[in-house]
Design an enzyme around this catalytic site. Structure first.
Site, PDB file in Angstrom:
ATOM      1  N   ASP A 170       0.798  -1.179  -0.094  1.00 35.97           N
ATOM      2  CA  ASP A 170       0.029   0.011  -0.060  1.00 35.97           C
ATOM      3  C   ASP A 170       0.824   1.139  -0.033  1.00 35.97           C
ATOM      4  O   ASP A 170       1.842   1.445   0.920  1.00 35.97           O
ATOM      5  CB  ASP A 170      -1.090   0.218   1.270  1.00 35.97           C
ATOM      6  CG  ASP A 170      -2.010  -0.927   1.139  1.00 35.97           C
ATOM      7  OD1 ASP A 170      -2.191  -1.603   0.049  1.00 35.97           O
ATOM      8  OD2 ASP A 170      -2.923  -1.177   2.060  1.00 35.97           O
TER       9      ASP A 170
ATOM     10  N   SER B 254      -9.475  -0.323  14.397  1.00 35.37           N
ATOM     11  CA  SER B 254      -8.734   0.050  13.172  1.00 35.37           C
ATOM     12  C   SER B 254      -8.791   1.288  12.658  1.00 35.37           C
ATOM     13  O   SER B 254      -7.766   1.918  12.034  1.00 35.37           O
ATOM     14  CB  SER B 254      -8.608  -1.010  12.099  1.00 35.37           C
ATOM     15  OG  SER B 254      -9.656  -0.872  11.206  1.00 35.37           O
TER      16      SER B 254
ATOM     17  N   ASP C 157     -11.314  -5.443   6.196  1.00 35.79           N
ATOM     18  CA  ASP C 157     -10.600  -6.580   6.370  1.00 35.79           C
ATOM     19  C   ASP C 157     -10.369  -7.017   7.702  1.00 35.79           C
ATOM     20  O   ASP C 157     -10.316  -8.250   8.053  1.00 35.79           O
ATOM     21  CB  ASP C 157      -9.248  -6.342   5.563  1.00 35.79           C
ATOM     22  CG  ASP C 157      -9.237  -5.955   4.262  1.00 35.79           C
ATOM     23  OD1 ASP C 157      -9.996  -6.515   3.575  1.00 35.79           O
ATOM     24  OD2 ASP C 157      -8.601  -5.211   3.644  1.00 35.79           O
TER      25      ASP C 157
ATOM     26  N   ASP D 207      -8.546   7.120   9.599  1.00 39.29           N
ATOM     27  CA  ASP D 207      -8.091   6.228   8.338  1.00 39.29           C
ATOM     28  C   ASP D 207      -8.986   5.152   8.407  1.00 39.29           C
ATOM     29  O   ASP D 207      -8.664   3.938   9.083  1.00 39.29           O
ATOM     30  CB  ASP D 207      -6.684   6.061   8.039  1.00 39.29           C
ATOM     31  CG  ASP D 207      -6.061   5.358   6.842  1.00 39.29           C
ATOM     32  OD1 ASP D 207      -7.201   5.062   5.932  1.00 39.29           O
ATOM     33  OD2 ASP D 207      -5.037   5.210   6.592  1.00 39.29           O
TER      34      ASP D 207
HETATM   35  O1  RIB Z   1      -9.115  -3.377   1.954  1.00 41.66           O
HETATM   36  C1  RIB Z   1      -8.039  -2.420   1.924  1.00 41.66           C
HETATM   37  C2  RIB Z   1      -7.057  -3.171   0.956  1.00 41.66           C
HETATM   38  O2  RIB Z   1      -7.499  -2.820  -0.491  1.00 41.66           O
HETATM   39  C3  RIB Z   1      -5.705  -2.444   1.155  1.00 41.66           C
HETATM   40  O3  RIB Z   1      -4.809  -2.855   1.761  1.00 41.66           O
HETATM   41  C4  RIB Z   1      -5.200  -2.306  -0.435  1.00 41.66           C
HETATM   42  O4  RIB Z   1      -3.921  -2.993  -0.855  1.00 41.66           O
HETATM   43  C5  RIB Z   1      -6.186  -3.074  -1.247  1.00 41.66           C
HETATM   44  O5  RIB Z   1      -6.163  -4.375  -1.493  1.00 41.66           O
END
Ligand code: RIB
Length: 312
Positions: free
Chosen positions: A15, A286, A256, A250
């Site tokens: 990222d 997060s 995720d 953020d």
């Molecule tokens: O969900 C966030 C992720 O989406 C980031 O880490 C980026 O790499 C994309 O895959």
């Protein structure tokens, strides 16, 4: 009791995050405020969250032959994630994700899949079949759907649970749906899925959730950003989980964190409501910190997230 085993058949990205007040218009150049390089990719992020919670995690992925691949392997090693099934693709770049985060914490992401797109069905099938123990497999849409299908089919045939995070939004192949137990979309992905089944839904109300789960033929939980999550329970009712209140810095990777925690909890034998509460707690923690994986709760913040999830 031994730790649950979770295999993540999914992406890795580096990222490249720019923090800015607003995004530039076409042809415009603006000054950003900060920059951070971090480990991302929806698959890797979910793997890290499940690992932080205590799962034994096996990553199945492909990296390129660049420095990002070395960095990614070192990051997995630091977390104690098994990379036996992470392959390297010669002459290919690793996945990268340029990301813009605006002042209110919202993000815009471009993913360049690189070696993620070169994963193979044999690789996924071989990995999932060969693991001595396996409780659950997590998949997303940053690798080819045939690869996820092969992994889920192999997981199903050995009695492991399959969880699909349909992100970034895309039409789901019927073959993949047929071997998926749980689908965890966000609001945009929910609307896309509903459209793809010709369902006329105007919001994420309870009837829409029940209707989409019926069309998918899977279990369903929807992440709703700062409104938490909605889960279609085993009792046939939709349960809404309001997350802890926080100020977002953020939001990158919050979905995720939810999916990794949800997967960990299901793999540990908890029910879907307990799993969604843990998911909401980890996602909320997060968003209070910048970055993707590095914003995930650890130490005291992980302890608080677990406590909130069991007492909320
Ligand atoms: O969900 C966030 C992720 O989406 C980031 O880490 C980026 O790499 C994309 O895959």
């Amino acid at each position: 009791m031994s730790a649950p085993v979770v295999a993540v058949v999914g992406s890795t990205m580096i990222d490249m995050i720019a923090y800015l007040q607003r995004t530039p218009a076409a042809g415009e150049t603006i000054a950003g405020e900060e920059f951070a390089l971090g480990f991302g990719g929806k698959g890797a992020n979910q793997a890290v969250m499940a690992r932080l919670l205590g799962a034994e995690v096996v990553m199945v992925n492909s990296l390129g032959d660049d420095v990002f691949a070395e960095m990614t392997l070192a990051n997995f090693a630091e977390h104690g994630i098994d990379t036996t099934h992470v392959t390297r693709v010669a002459g290919c770049s690793s996945g990268v994700a340029p990301i813009w985060v605006e002042a209110d914490g919202t993000n815009r992401i471009v993913v360049v899949a690189g070696a993620n797109a070169r994963m193979t069905e044999e690789q996924a099938r071989g990995a999932v079949t060969g693991l001595p123990r396996l409780d659950l497999v997590l998949g997303q849409f940053e690798i080819p759907q045939e690869v996820t299908t092969a992994a889920f089919r192999a997981a199903r045939s050995r009695g492991a649970v399959t969880v699909l995070n349909p992100a970034p939004a895309a039409r789901v192949a019927p073959e993949l749906l047929a071997v998926t137990d749980w689908i965890l979309p966000n609001e945009t992905e929910f609307a896309d899925l509903a459209r793809s089944f010709g369902l006329a839904v105007s919001g994420i109300d309870d009837p829409a959730i029940v209707a989409l789960a019926g069309a998918l033929g899977t279990r369903l939980a929807v992440t709703l950003g700062e409104r938490g999550a909605a889960v279609l329970g085993a009792d046939g009712h939709v349960h809404r989980i309001a997350p802890p209140e926080v100020t977002a810095r953020d939001t990158t990777g919050a979905g995720d964190a939810f999916v990794g925690a949800f997967g960990y909890a299901l793999a540990s034998g908890r029910d879907e409501l307990a799993a969604a509460r843990l998911g909401c707690a980890c996602a909320s923690a997060s968003v209070t910190r910048p970055g993707t994986q590095k914003s995930f709760p650890t130490g005291d913040s992980l302890h608080s997230a677990r406590t909130w999830a069991t007492t909320a």
